[in-house]
Write an enzyme that holds these catalytic residues in place. Structure first.
Site, PDB file in Angstrom:
ATOM      1  N   PRO A 190     -10.921   0.260   0.284  1.00 55.77           N
ATOM      2  CA  PRO A 190      -9.692  -0.473  -0.274  1.00 55.77           C
ATOM      3  C   PRO A 190      -9.321   0.583  -1.485  1.00 55.77           C
ATOM      4  O   PRO A 190      -9.040   0.095  -2.680  1.00 55.77           O
ATOM      5  CB  PRO A 190     -10.118  -1.754  -0.656  1.00 55.77           C
ATOM      6  CG  PRO A 190     -11.462  -1.841  -1.082  1.00 55.77           C
ATOM      7  CD  PRO A 190     -11.996  -0.943  -0.001  1.00 55.77           C
ATOM      8  N   CYS A 191      -9.121   1.791  -1.291  1.00 53.04           N
ATOM      9  CA  CYS A 191      -8.577   2.506  -2.338  1.00 53.04           C
ATOM     10  C   CYS A 191      -7.093   2.018  -2.611  1.00 53.04           C
ATOM     11  O   CYS A 191      -6.526   2.535  -3.878  1.00 53.04           O
ATOM     12  CB  CYS A 191      -8.399   3.985  -1.865  1.00 53.04           C
ATOM     13  SG  CYS A 191      -7.507   4.409  -0.543  1.00 53.04           S
ATOM     14  N   HIS A 192      -6.467   1.156  -1.944  1.00 52.77           N
ATOM     15  CA  HIS A 192      -5.115   0.774  -2.335  1.00 52.77           C
ATOM     16  C   HIS A 192      -5.179  -0.252  -3.585  1.00 52.77           C
ATOM     17  O   HIS A 192      -4.324  -0.556  -4.144  1.00 52.77           O
ATOM     18  CB  HIS A 192      -4.353  -0.021  -1.075  1.00 52.77           C
ATOM     19  CG  HIS A 192      -5.170  -1.074  -0.627  1.00 52.77           C
ATOM     20  ND1 HIS A 192      -6.284  -1.089   0.247  1.00 52.77           N
ATOM     21  CD2 HIS A 192      -5.121  -2.459  -0.962  1.00 52.77           C
ATOM     22  CE1 HIS A 192      -6.757  -2.301   0.457  1.00 52.77           C
ATOM     23  NE2 HIS A 192      -6.209  -3.088  -0.336  1.00 52.77           N
TER      24      HIS A 192
END
Length: 177
Positions: A146-148
């Protein structure tokens, strides 16, 4: 896929892929024999397939398999209802540092965010903020890694490989908005 095979463009490796549509655009999901090796988000199927070709230029790419369409459906379910648990095997390939960053990102709780600085400090490398950002940009597994959930220190959204609007939508969905 071994790191050596990954660096060689997945030479001789068979990668199955399929495309699907979700509320934030087109999804491409690719899987090696080890596990899911790519989840890309975008607007145009051709663009996503080109990204896959660039990432794995020497792989044997196989599309249009009904089994992998079911895989895409599972990924779309994960995107649409982020409370669900990821249970599919992953084939994660990166440098040692990238993989450390990606493990740290997977520890950020659903609905929460962390700054690039927070992640660098957590890894014991407080000056590695740019390297953390570069690891986020190199992530091939949208949503699952989850780089978001990584934002600027001041709380503002910053770059996202698949677009700021998608980042904003994913974060809002995770917060139940």
């Amino acid at each position: 896929m071994t790191p050596k095979n990954s660096r060689r463009g997945a030479q001789g490796i068979t990668i199955y892929f399929a495309l699907g549509q979700c509320s934030i655009g087109i999804v491409l999901v690719a899987q090696s024999e080890k596990g899911v090796c790519a989840i890309y988000l975008g607007e145009k199927p051709v663009s996503l397939i080109n990204q896959l070709l660039q990432q794995f230029p020497h792989a044997i790419l196989m599309g249009d398999d009904s089994h992998y369409e079911q895989l895409v459906a599972e990924v779309i379910g994960y995107i649409e209802q982020p409370l669900s648990t990821w249970r599919l095997p992953l084939d994660i390939q990166g440098t040692v540092f990238q993989e450390r960053v990606w493990r740290a990102l997977r520890q950020i709780p659903l609905g929460s965010t962390a700054s690039y600085s927070d992640i660098a400090e957590q890894l014991g490398s407080p000056k590695a903020v740019r390297a953390v950002a570069q690891a986020c940009a190199a992530n091939r597994l949208a949503v699952v890694i989850p780089c978001h959930r990584v934002i600027k220190r001041d709380g503002q959204l910053s770059g996202y490989r698949w677009g700021i609007a998608r980042k904003e939508a994913l974060l809002a969905r995770e917060k139940g908005q």
